[in-house]
Design a protein around this motif. Structure first.
Motif, PDB file in Angstrom:
ATOM      1  N   ILE A 100      63.643  38.034 111.034  1.00 60.21           N
ATOM      2  CA  ILE A 100      62.416  38.810 110.767  1.00 60.21           C
ATOM      3  C   ILE A 100      62.463  39.381 109.347  1.00 60.21           C
ATOM      4  O   ILE A 100      61.455  39.367 108.626  1.00 60.21           O
ATOM      5  CB  ILE A 100      62.238  39.934 111.819  1.00 60.21           C
ATOM      6  CG1 ILE A 100      62.059  39.330 113.220  1.00 60.21           C
ATOM      7  CG2 ILE A 100      61.082  40.865 111.456  1.00 60.21           C
ATOM      8  CD1 ILE A 100      60.787  38.562 113.450  1.00 60.21           C
ATOM      9  N   ALA A 101      63.643  39.851 108.930  1.00 62.07           N
ATOM     10  CA  ALA A 101      63.763  40.387 107.568  1.00 62.07           C
ATOM     11  C   ALA A 101      63.478  39.286 106.541  1.00 62.07           C
ATOM     12  O   ALA A 101      62.814  39.507 105.528  1.00 62.07           O
ATOM     13  CB  ALA A 101      65.156  40.974 107.356  1.00 62.07           C
ATOM     14  N   LEU A 102      63.955  38.067 106.823  1.00 55.92           N
ATOM     15  CA  LEU A 102      63.727  36.945 105.902  1.00 55.92           C
ATOM     16  C   LEU A 102      62.239  36.572 105.856  1.00 55.92           C
ATOM     17  O   LEU A 102      61.649  36.443 104.776  1.00 55.92           O
ATOM     18  CB  LEU A 102      64.556  35.736 106.354  1.00 55.92           C
ATOM     19  CG  LEU A 102      64.414  34.456 105.531  1.00 55.92           C
ATOM     20  CD1 LEU A 102      65.011  34.640 104.136  1.00 55.92           C
ATOM     21  CD2 LEU A 102      65.095  33.270 106.244  1.00 55.92           C
ATOM     22  N   TYR A 103      61.640  36.418 107.047  1.00 54.12           N
ATOM     23  CA  TYR A 103      60.256  35.924 107.100  1.00 54.12           C
ATOM     24  C   TYR A 103      59.270  36.934 106.509  1.00 54.12           C
ATOM     25  O   TYR A 103      58.321  36.549 105.832  1.00 54.12           O
ATOM     26  CB  TYR A 103      59.839  35.590 108.543  1.00 54.12           C
ATOM     27  CG  TYR A 103      60.715  34.542 109.221  1.00 54.12           C
ATOM     28  CD1 TYR A 103      61.552  33.706 108.482  1.00 54.12           C
ATOM     29  CD2 TYR A 103      60.708  34.380 110.607  1.00 54.12           C
ATOM     30  CE1 TYR A 103      62.355  32.764 109.102  1.00 54.12           C
ATOM     31  CE2 TYR A 103      61.506  33.423 111.229  1.00 54.12           C
ATOM     32  CZ  TYR A 103      62.336  32.628 110.474  1.00 54.12           C
ATOM     33  OH  TYR A 103      63.136  31.697 111.092  1.00 54.12           O
ATOM     34  N   PHE A 104      59.499  38.212 106.794  1.00 54.75           N
ATOM     35  CA  PHE A 104      58.530  39.222 106.338  1.00 54.75           C
ATOM     36  C   PHE A 104      58.962  39.875 105.029  1.00 54.75           C
ATOM     37  O   PHE A 104      58.157  40.006 104.116  1.00 54.75           O
ATOM     38  CB  PHE A 104      58.299  40.269 107.440  1.00 54.75           C
ATOM     39  CG  PHE A 104      57.462  39.727 108.566  1.00 54.75           C
ATOM     40  CD1 PHE A 104      56.100  39.981 108.612  1.00 54.75           C
ATOM     41  CD2 PHE A 104      58.023  38.926 109.549  1.00 54.75           C
ATOM     42  CE1 PHE A 104      55.314  39.447 109.629  1.00 54.75           C
ATOM     43  CE2 PHE A 104      57.250  38.389 110.568  1.00 54.75           C
ATOM     44  CZ  PHE A 104      55.891  38.657 110.609  1.00 54.75           C
ATOM     45  N   GLY A 105      60.241  40.270 104.950  1.00 51.30           N
ATOM     46  CA  GLY A 105      60.707  40.953 103.745  1.00 51.30           C
ATOM     47  C   GLY A 105      60.770  40.007 102.548  1.00 51.30           C
ATOM     48  O   GLY A 105      60.168  40.258 101.504  1.00 51.30           O
ATOM     49  N   ASP A 106      61.492  38.872 102.700  1.00 54.55           N
ATOM     50  CA  ASP A 106      61.707  37.982 101.554  1.00 54.55           C
ATOM     51  C   ASP A 106      60.557  36.984 101.356  1.00 54.55           C
ATOM     52  O   ASP A 106      60.126  36.734 100.242  1.00 54.55           O
ATOM     53  CB  ASP A 106      62.999  37.171 101.740  1.00 54.55           C
ATOM     54  CG  ASP A 106      64.222  38.067 101.773  1.00 54.55           C
ATOM     55  OD1 ASP A 106      64.056  39.292 101.579  1.00 54.55           O
ATOM     56  OD2 ASP A 106      65.336  37.554 101.998  1.00 54.55           O
ATOM     57  N   TRP A 107      60.107  36.394 102.441  1.00 53.72           N
ATOM     58  CA  TRP A 107      59.118  35.315 102.306  1.00 53.72           C
ATOM     59  C   TRP A 107      57.677  35.796 102.302  1.00 53.72           C
ATOM     60  O   TRP A 107      56.771  35.041 101.959  1.00 53.72           O
ATOM     61  CB  TRP A 107      59.320  34.278 103.418  1.00 53.72           C
ATOM     62  CG  TRP A 107      60.580  33.463 103.254  1.00 53.72           C
ATOM     63  CD1 TRP A 107      61.449  33.496 102.200  1.00 53.72           C
ATOM     64  CD2 TRP A 107      61.108  32.500 104.181  1.00 53.72           C
ATOM     65  NE1 TRP A 107      62.485  32.620 102.403  1.00 53.72           N
ATOM     66  CE2 TRP A 107      62.299  31.986 103.616  1.00 53.72           C
ATOM     67  CE3 TRP A 107      60.708  32.021 105.431  1.00 53.72           C
ATOM     68  CZ2 TRP A 107      63.079  31.021 104.257  1.00 53.72           C
ATOM     69  CZ3 TRP A 107      61.475  31.060 106.066  1.00 53.72           C
ATOM     70  CH2 TRP A 107      62.650  30.560 105.484  1.00 53.72           C
ATOM     71  N   GLY A 108      57.450  37.020 102.756  1.00 56.21           N
ATOM     72  CA  GLY A 108      56.109  37.599 102.618  1.00 56.21           C
ATOM     73  C   GLY A 108      55.100  37.193 103.676  1.00 56.21           C
ATOM     74  O   GLY A 108      53.890  37.276 103.447  1.00 56.21           O
ATOM     75  N   PHE A 109      55.572  36.750 104.854  1.00 61.05           N
ATOM     76  CA  PHE A 109      54.603  36.442 105.915  1.00 61.05           C
ATOM     77  C   PHE A 109      54.005  37.729 106.482  1.00 61.05           C
ATOM     78  O   PHE A 109      54.570  38.825 106.335  1.00 61.05           O
ATOM     79  CB  PHE A 109      55.270  35.620 107.034  1.00 61.05           C
ATOM     80  CG  PHE A 109      55.433  34.168 106.662  1.00 61.05           C
ATOM     81  CD1 PHE A 109      54.348  33.304 106.755  1.00 61.05           C
ATOM     82  CD2 PHE A 109      56.647  33.678 106.202  1.00 61.05           C
ATOM     83  CE1 PHE A 109      54.478  31.968 106.409  1.00 61.05           C
ATOM     84  CE2 PHE A 109      56.789  32.347 105.844  1.00 61.05           C
ATOM     85  CZ  PHE A 109      55.707  31.488 105.949  1.00 61.05           C
ATOM     86  N   ASP A 110      52.844  37.555 107.136  1.00 65.79           N
ATOM     87  CA  ASP A 110      52.093  38.696 107.659  1.00 65.79           C
ATOM     88  C   ASP A 110      51.905  38.624 109.170  1.00 65.79           C
ATOM     89  O   ASP A 110      51.372  39.559 109.773  1.00 65.79           O
ATOM     90  CB  ASP A 110      50.682  38.719 107.030  1.00 65.79           C
ATOM     91  CG  ASP A 110      50.718  38.557 105.535  1.00 65.79           C
ATOM     92  OD1 ASP A 110      51.189  39.488 104.869  1.00 65.79           O
ATOM     93  OD2 ASP A 110      50.307  37.484 105.030  1.00 65.79           O
ATOM     94  N   TYR A 111      52.311  37.500 109.752  1.00 65.85           N
ATOM     95  CA  TYR A 111      51.933  37.206 111.139  1.00 65.85           C
ATOM     96  C   TYR A 111      53.037  36.345 111.712  1.00 65.85           C
ATOM     97  O   TYR A 111      53.540  35.446 111.028  1.00 65.85           O
ATOM     98  CB  TYR A 111      50.609  36.429 111.084  1.00 65.85           C
ATOM     99  CG  TYR A 111      49.943  36.004 112.368  1.00 65.85           C
ATOM    100  CD1 TYR A 111      50.547  35.114 113.258  1.00 65.85           C
ATOM    101  CD2 TYR A 111      48.659  36.436 112.679  1.00 65.85           C
ATOM    102  CE1 TYR A 111      49.896  34.703 114.410  1.00 65.85           C
ATOM    103  CE2 TYR A 111      47.993  36.020 113.829  1.00 65.85           C
ATOM    104  CZ  TYR A 111      48.618  35.155 114.687  1.00 65.85           C
ATOM    105  OH  TYR A 111      47.971  34.733 115.828  1.00 65.85           O
ATOM    106  N   ILE A 112      53.413  36.580 112.982  1.00 68.66           N
ATOM    107  CA  ILE A 112      54.408  35.710 113.605  1.00 68.66           C
ATOM    108  C   ILE A 112      54.018  35.416 115.046  1.00 68.66           C
ATOM    109  O   ILE A 112      53.637  36.307 115.804  1.00 68.66           O
ATOM    110  CB  ILE A 112      55.832  36.299 113.514  1.00 68.66           C
ATOM    111  CG1 ILE A 112      56.871  35.248 113.938  1.00 68.66           C
ATOM    112  CG2 ILE A 112      55.981  37.584 114.340  1.00 68.66           C
ATOM    113  CD1 ILE A 112      58.280  35.546 113.454  1.00 68.66           C
ATOM    114  N   LYS A 113      54.067  34.126 115.378  1.00 70.88           N
ATOM    115  CA  LYS A 113      53.848  33.689 116.758  1.00 70.88           C
ATOM    116  C   LYS A 113      55.210  33.351 117.341  1.00 70.88           C
ATOM    117  O   LYS A 113      55.968  32.589 116.732  1.00 70.88           O
ATOM    118  CB  LYS A 113      52.932  32.465 116.766  1.00 70.88           C
ATOM    119  CG  LYS A 113      52.812  31.755 118.117  1.00 70.88           C
ATOM    120  CD  LYS A 113      51.792  30.621 118.028  1.00 70.88           C
ATOM    121  CE  LYS A 113      51.835  29.711 119.233  1.00 70.88           C
ATOM    122  NZ  LYS A 113      50.900  28.575 119.095  1.00 70.88           N
TER     123      LYS A 113
END
Ligand code: GLA
Length: 631
Positions: free
Chosen positions: A174-187
């Motif tokens: 979650i830290a990678l997807y939102f913190g580093d990669w900047g995603f806003d939404y996760i399914k």
């Protein structure tokens, strides 16, 4: 000595926290709204998802082309915001735990050190004014690895490298997807918790490690509900940490299993109520039915998700505009996410016009967040009514059948007065009509007519609470053993056809709290008095009701005539910001409904509690008849 020992034990218990573990009475008023409001879902999410168009055969250019089309066609300006990758983006998990992107399919993810990053990709989407979504699984492995092992773009490498799901990696991923990669939404899918038991042929063949299933789509008793919920809670906590600005959206995808219908609203922003939609009319009926009888479980912040739009394929393509329009109108009525599943590079204008229908988008996105309530129900035809923020209504007349039909809409369906004029505006054509008392419509097979309706309300000085499900939260709905729902349409499923014995009734919340109906779909009735308006719920329940500024609450309470038990007594209590405002006599089945009126001026949170002391409550439906907020 004995005393010292006891004291010593007490001290130990205190130190360990056990002495504080007395369970809280779940029916005690809290003064709080317990449904989820974290994340960004004040209205249902709108956007696009890659799965229905491309399955795992997805790549950067396909996604960006659809994103460009969303902007260029004007759909973005109408609210379509999220561009969501589904399965097919991953390469493998590196030995140190880092997830790697499939850079041959997403070239912008390449980095000099080989670590890969989706940041350039999400930057592109953000620069277009869009938001970016990513996909994962709660287990170690994924849906396609289990159900489509020959599909393209599955994770590669060793057994461990192919474990791309969140299991054991929640915090880091979650830290990678939102913190580093900047995603806003996760399914977050659940196949990894379902398909990898010891007996799985892929596990036996050594393709994957075994994970004892925590989910069983066909069996509540074989699902580990607390464990699954705890994992999603852990994900939510990680999302809150990784998004200090609160800009995230958590999409639960466990298809109504593990009794998720009762707890998703407290954890996530949207939650799938059914297995996957396919581009078939009868499958639409199934998916729609899993959400349509759950209006009290949808609120700003947390919505029912009957799956993505399949407009553009099969029985919802440009040769089936009636069906495609119905699909869109129905999803808007039940406040479903509007996630386009079409390849927008090739979508004909006639279908783009459906996605772009601003009047229907406004129904879906209405800020009051009241999911439509069924005002007329049958296997062939339904009427759904949704109360909008400005007090007017949206109404859909839905011909489920394959035959043309004639239907009567009454002012009563709309909870409007039948001695005054009602105006209707057709949300497809813009045409206006007026009627008094009732009016007739002809509908083609599978057609849905949808209108805005305005006129003087039955309750001149307020609303029935069943008109306002967006502010009613069944914090405790009294269901102790979830049962399959016999009302959900059972389609022939595309992937099994007529092999086996067919679709069994699905778990989707049977027995849960209902608007204008008992928990088991019967008309509300107390000692022979019928209530067309009211909340139907099982005893030993607590409903939280926000008060946006009304002065009075009026209601008639009693045990429903359909209760099998005539001996147990139910006491009804109304609280305002935790203070007891009124309580009923203990009432049994057959006792006349007792009227209650309380002053709720200045109260923020009303709680409606029905207690039935004694054992067993599974079949004790009770009625908050004509429950209403008034000025
Ligand atoms: C599950 C989900 C679908 C899709 C696929 C991807 O079946 O329910 O929506 O995400 O997995 O494999």
């Amino acid at each position: 000595m004995a005393i010292r020992t006891l004291a010593g034990m007490a001290a130990m218990l205190l130190a360990s926290g056990i002495a504080h573990a007395a369970p809280r009475d779940p029916l005690a008023p809290t003064g709080r709204w317990s449904a989820n409001t974290a994340g960004r879902a004040a209205t249902p999410p709108m956007g696009w998802n890659s799965w229905n168009a491309f399955a795992t055969d997805v790549d950067e250019e396909k996604v960006l082309a659809s994103a460009r089309k969303i902007v260029d066609s004007g759909l973005a300006a109408k609210g379509y915001r999220y561009v969501n990758l589904d399965e097919g983006w991953w390469d493998h998990r590196r030995a140190d735990g880092r997830m790697l992107v499939r850079a041959d399919k997403f070239p912008s993810a390449r980095t000099a050190d080989g670590a890969t990053s989706f940041k350039p990709f999400t930057d592109r989407l953000h620069a277009m004014g869009l938001k970016a979504g990513i996909y994962t699984d709660l287990g170690r492995n994924t849906c396609a690895q289990a159900y489509g092992p020959n599909e393209p773009n599955l994770p590669r490498g060793s057994v461990l490298e192919r474990e791309v799901g969140l299991y054991g990696h929640i915090e880091r991923d979650i830290a990678l997807y939102f913190g580093d990669w900047g995603f806003d939404y996760i399914k977050i899918d659940g196949c990894g918790l379902r398909a990898y038991g010891e007996e799985s042929p892929l596990v036996r063949a050594g393709r994957h490690r075994a994970l004892p299933p925590l989910l069983d789509l066909d069996s509540i008793t074989r699902s580990n509900i607390p464990a699954v919920r705890a994992m999603f809670e852990q994900v939510k906590a990680a999302l809150v940490r990784a998004n200090p600005d609160g800009d995230y959206l958590l999409s639960l995808c466990i298809w109504g299993s593990a009794d998720v219908r009762s707890w998703a609203k407290d954890v996530g922003n949207i939650s799938r109520t059914s297995d996957d939609i396919t581009p078939h009319w009868t499958r639409l009926l199934t998916n729609f039915d899993t959400a349509a009888r759950r209006p009290l479980y949808a609120h700003p912040g947390s919505w029912n998700d009957p799956d993505m739009l399949f407009i553009g394929k099969g029985e919802f393509d440009a040769d089936h505009l009636t069906e495609a329009r119905s699909h869109f109108a129905l999803w808007a009525m039940v406040s479903a996410p509007l996630l386009i599943g079409a390849d927008l590079r090739t979508t004909p204008q006639s279908l783009m016009d459906i996605f772009g229908n601003a009047a229907l988008i406004a129904i879906d996105q209405d800020p009051a967040g009241n999911q439509a309530v069924l005002a007329f129900d049958s296997d062939d035809f339904q009427i759904l009514v949704k109360t909008l923020a400005n007090g007017t209504k949206a109404v859909a007349l839905f011909n489920r059948s394959a035959a043309p039909t004639e239907a009567i809409l009454t002012a009563q369906h709309l909870k409007l007065r039948d001695d005054a004029e009602v105006t209707l505006t057709d949300l497809w054509t813009g045409a206006g009509t007026r009627f008094r008392k009732e009016t007739r419509f002809k509908l083609a097979p599978h057609e849905t007519l949808v209108f805005r309706a305005a006129g003087p309300r039955l309750l001149a000085d307020g609303f029935y609470l069943s008109e306002l499900p967006g502010i009613v939260n069944p914090a405790v709905d009294g269901v102790t053993s979830p049962m399959p729902d016999p009302m959900i349409h059972r389609a022939v499923v595309a992937w099994t056809n007529t092999r086996g014995a067919g679709q069994r009734p699905l778990y989707a919340g049977w027995g849960g709290a209902q608007a204008d109906s008992t928990p088991y779909g019967r008309e509300l009735a107390v000692a022979g008095r019928h209530f067309t308006a009211g909340l139907g719920v099982l005893a030993n329940s607590r409903l939280e009701v926000r008060n946006p500024g009304y002065r009075r609450l009026t209601v008639s309470v009693g045990v429903d005539d359909s209760a099998t038990d005539s001996a147990r007594r139910v006491t009804f209590a109304v609280y305002g910001d935790r203070r007891l405002l009124a309580t009923s006599a203990p009432l049994r089945r057959g006792a006349v409904a007792q009227p209650i009126e309380v002053n709720v001026t200045g109260v923020k949170m009303v709680e409606l509690v029905a207690r039935a002391p004694g054992a067993g409550n599974e079949r004790l439906p009770i009625v908050w008849g004509d429950a209403a907020y008034r000025q």
